[in-house]
Design a protein around this motif. Sequence first.
Motif, PDB file in Angstrom:
ATOM      1  N   MET A 121       9.912   8.449  12.467  1.00  0.00           N
ATOM      2  CA  MET A 121       9.986   7.250  13.115  1.00  0.00           C
ATOM      3  C   MET A 121       8.185   7.021  13.128  1.00  0.00           C
ATOM      4  SD  MET A 121      12.506   7.556  16.368  1.00  0.00           S
ATOM      5  CE  MET A 121      11.564   5.898  16.935  1.00  0.00           C
ATOM      6  N   ASN A 122       7.530   7.877  12.801  1.00  0.00           N
ATOM      7  CA  ASN A 122       5.946   7.727  13.058  1.00  0.00           C
ATOM      8  C   ASN A 122       5.427   8.015  11.638  1.00  0.00           C
ATOM      9  OD1 ASN A 122       3.140   8.107  13.695  1.00  0.00           O
ATOM     10  ND2 ASN A 122       3.562   8.516  15.637  1.00  0.00           N
ATOM     11  N   TYR A 123       5.176   7.071  10.644  1.00  0.00           N
ATOM     12  CA  TYR A 123       4.419   7.537   9.473  1.00  0.00           C
ATOM     13  C   TYR A 123       3.159   8.164   9.587  1.00  0.00           C
ATOM     14  CZ  TYR A 123       2.522   7.035   4.790  1.00  0.00           C
ATOM     15  OH  TYR A 123       1.847   6.823   3.709  1.00  0.00           O
ATOM     16  N   LEU A 124       2.325   7.602  10.507  1.00  0.00           N
ATOM     17  CA  LEU A 124       1.290   8.142  10.578  1.00  0.00           C
ATOM     18  C   LEU A 124       1.030   9.635  10.939  1.00  0.00           C
ATOM     19  CD1 LEU A 124      -1.988   7.810  10.448  1.00  0.00           C
ATOM     20  CD2 LEU A 124      -1.709   6.949  12.846  1.00  0.00           C
ATOM     21  N   ARG A 125       1.946   9.772  12.236  1.00  0.00           N
ATOM     22  CA  ARG A 125       2.060  11.259  12.670  1.00  0.00           C
ATOM     23  C   ARG A 125       2.541  12.357  11.484  1.00  0.00           C
ATOM     24  NH1 ARG A 125       6.145  13.967  16.384  1.00  0.00           N
ATOM     25  NH2 ARG A 125       4.908  15.904  16.977  1.00  0.00           N
ATOM     26  N   ARG A 126       3.728  11.813  10.650  1.00  0.00           N
ATOM     27  CA  ARG A 126       4.111  12.652   9.671  1.00  0.00           C
ATOM     28  C   ARG A 126       2.990  12.998   8.575  1.00  0.00           C
ATOM     29  NH1 ARG A 126       8.305   9.335   7.365  1.00  0.00           N
ATOM     30  NH2 ARG A 126       6.907   8.397   5.803  1.00  0.00           N
ATOM     31  N   ARG A 130      -9.881   7.221   9.272  1.00  0.00           N
ATOM     32  CA  ARG A 130      -9.330   5.941   8.598  1.00  0.00           C
ATOM     33  C   ARG A 130     -10.434   4.781   8.406  1.00  0.00           C
ATOM     34  NH1 ARG A 130      -5.749   8.969   8.153  1.00  0.00           N
ATOM     35  NH2 ARG A 130      -3.430   8.599   7.953  1.00  0.00           N
ATOM     36  N   VAL A 131     -11.647   4.837   9.059  1.00  0.00           N
ATOM     37  CA  VAL A 131     -12.625   4.166   9.148  1.00  0.00           C
ATOM     38  C   VAL A 131     -13.858   4.367   8.338  1.00  0.00           C
ATOM     39  CG1 VAL A 131     -14.255   2.646  10.597  1.00  0.00           C
ATOM     40  CG2 VAL A 131     -12.036   3.395  11.642  1.00  0.00           C
ATOM     41  N   ALA A 145      -6.969   8.970   1.660  1.00  0.00           N
ATOM     42  CA  ALA A 145      -6.492   7.525   2.395  1.00  0.00           C
ATOM     43  C   ALA A 145      -6.137   6.501   1.428  1.00  0.00           C
ATOM     44  CB  ALA A 145      -7.531   6.931   3.364  1.00  0.00           C
ATOM     45  N   LEU A 146      -6.850   6.458   0.396  1.00  0.00           N
ATOM     46  CA  LEU A 146      -6.882   5.312  -0.610  1.00  0.00           C
ATOM     47  C   LEU A 146      -5.437   5.639  -1.667  1.00  0.00           C
ATOM     48  CD1 LEU A 146     -10.368   4.576  -2.014  1.00  0.00           C
ATOM     49  CD2 LEU A 146      -8.763   2.902  -0.471  1.00  0.00           C
ATOM     50  N   SER A 147      -4.989   6.851  -1.622  1.00  0.00           N
ATOM     51  CA  SER A 147      -4.070   7.381  -2.457  1.00  0.00           C
ATOM     52  C   SER A 147      -2.639   7.057  -1.835  1.00  0.00           C
ATOM     53  CB  SER A 147      -4.063   8.750  -2.714  1.00  0.00           C
ATOM     54  OG  SER A 147      -3.729   9.575  -1.454  1.00  0.00           O
ATOM     55  N   ARG A 148      -2.557   6.574  -0.554  1.00  0.00           N
ATOM     56  CA  ARG A 148      -1.509   6.299  -0.073  1.00  0.00           C
ATOM     57  C   ARG A 148      -1.300   4.765   0.390  1.00  0.00           C
ATOM     58  NH1 ARG A 148      -3.526  10.488   2.474  1.00  0.00           N
ATOM     59  NH2 ARG A 148      -3.997   9.042   4.262  1.00  0.00           N
ATOM     60  N   VAL A 149      -2.259   3.985  -0.092  1.00  0.00           N
ATOM     61  CA  VAL A 149      -2.298   2.531  -0.045  1.00  0.00           C
ATOM     62  C   VAL A 149      -0.994   1.982  -0.929  1.00  0.00           C
ATOM     63  CG1 VAL A 149      -3.519   0.618  -0.322  1.00  0.00           C
ATOM     64  CG2 VAL A 149      -4.554   2.615   0.766  1.00  0.00           C
ATOM     65  N   GLU A 150      -0.524   1.074  -0.253  1.00  0.00           N
ATOM     66  CA  GLU A 150       0.669   0.458  -0.823  1.00  0.00           C
ATOM     67  C   GLU A 150       0.224  -1.032  -1.383  1.00  0.00           C
ATOM     68  OE1 GLU A 150       4.369   0.791   1.008  1.00  0.00           O
ATOM     69  OE2 GLU A 150       4.258   2.806   0.965  1.00  0.00           O
ATOM     70  N   ALA A 156      -7.107   6.348  -7.293  1.00  0.00           N
ATOM     71  CA  ALA A 156      -6.925   7.271  -6.344  1.00  0.00           C
ATOM     72  C   ALA A 156      -5.371   7.542  -6.565  1.00  0.00           C
ATOM     73  CB  ALA A 156      -6.846   6.828  -4.688  1.00  0.00           C
ATOM     74  N   LEU A 157      -4.311   6.497  -6.786  1.00  0.00           N
ATOM     75  CA  LEU A 157      -3.170   6.568  -7.064  1.00  0.00           C
ATOM     76  C   LEU A 157      -2.879   7.275  -8.265  1.00  0.00           C
ATOM     77  CD1 LEU A 157      -1.546   3.193  -5.981  1.00  0.00           C
ATOM     78  CD2 LEU A 157      -1.251   5.456  -4.705  1.00  0.00           C
ATOM     79  N   ALA A 158      -3.535   7.081  -9.171  1.00  0.00           N
ATOM     80  CA  ALA A 158      -3.486   7.836 -10.699  1.00  0.00           C
ATOM     81  C   ALA A 158      -3.874   9.352 -10.260  1.00  0.00           C
ATOM     82  CB  ALA A 158      -4.357   7.103 -11.596  1.00  0.00           C
ATOM     83  N   VAL A 159      -4.797   9.723  -9.628  1.00  0.00           N
ATOM     84  CA  VAL A 159      -5.247  11.042  -9.515  1.00  0.00           C
ATOM     85  C   VAL A 159      -4.151  11.761  -8.879  1.00  0.00           C
ATOM     86  CG1 VAL A 159      -6.763  12.566  -8.214  1.00  0.00           C
ATOM     87  CG2 VAL A 159      -7.523  10.627  -9.618  1.00  0.00           C
ATOM     88  N   SER A 160      -3.732  11.254  -7.639  1.00  0.00           N
ATOM     89  CA  SER A 160      -2.670  11.690  -6.799  1.00  0.00           C
ATOM     90  C   SER A 160      -1.052  11.788  -7.642  1.00  0.00           C
ATOM     91  CB  SER A 160      -2.274  10.849  -5.473  1.00  0.00           C
ATOM     92  OG  SER A 160      -1.663   9.792  -5.785  1.00  0.00           O
ATOM     93  N   THR A 161      -0.965  10.861  -8.658  1.00  0.00           N
ATOM     94  CA  THR A 161       0.079  11.094  -9.514  1.00  0.00           C
ATOM     95  C   THR A 161      -0.038  12.370 -10.368  1.00  0.00           C
ATOM     96  OG1 THR A 161       0.611   8.779  -9.346  1.00  0.00           O
ATOM     97  CG2 THR A 161       1.599   9.937 -11.132  1.00  0.00           C
ATOM     98  N   ILE A 162      -0.983  12.454 -11.136  1.00  0.00           N
ATOM     99  CA  ILE A 162      -1.554  13.643 -11.989  1.00  0.00           C
ATOM    100  C   ILE A 162      -1.531  14.937 -10.906  1.00  0.00           C
ATOM    101  CG2 ILE A 162      -3.441  14.792 -12.963  1.00  0.00           C
ATOM    102  CD1 ILE A 162      -4.366  11.896 -13.978  1.00  0.00           C
ATOM    103  N   ASP A 163      -1.839  14.969  -9.820  1.00  0.00           N
ATOM    104  CA  ASP A 163      -1.656  16.210  -8.767  1.00  0.00           C
ATOM    105  C   ASP A 163      -0.239  16.732  -8.719  1.00  0.00           C
ATOM    106  OD1 ASP A 163      -4.660  16.391  -8.707  1.00  0.00           O
ATOM    107  OD2 ASP A 163      -4.729  15.384  -6.662  1.00  0.00           O
TER     108      ASP A 163
END
Length: 153
Positions: free
Chosen positions: A20-25, A44-45, A105-110, A143-150
């Motif tokens: 129920m809490n994406y941030l906490r997860r 996050r800042v 943080a950027l690797s989770r941006v939608e 960042a998304l490309a790097v996290s996908t490679i990881d």
Amino acid sequence: MSPLDKAVRKVAQLDEPLEMNYLRRNVSQRIENGAADFDDAVTRVFSNAPGNYGANVNFMVMQSAWENEATLGDLFVTRKCFAYTRDSKGRTVEGREAPELMNDALSRVEATYQNIDSFEVGITDVDHYFEYLGGISKAVEMALAVSTIDLLV
């Protein structure tokens, strides 16, 4: 402490089920995986180093001083990767260089967007749109490309 930083810390500490809490997860997973401690996981800042301004992506574009799009994303992160937060003991953290935290943080941006609420400025009047929205969009893409490679490794 910024209101956003304060809100993120409070939400991350709520006693709620993780589904129920994406941030906490997200924070819990990063801590359990050993990727970060609580203070880093909730950061996050981000902005410029103290005393600096701008992403400078606009200057790089206008001067044709880039070889590929990744250069623009790299510059955005380099200029904007300074964390502004408080630690768990309440001490202020102002302008700590943290590119790894920003990239995480950027690797989770939608989605990225830029909200400028002004009747005086139009989309063709300023270069902020490609300096900021273009810069962060390219940084997210990288960042998304790097996290996908990881994940594949």
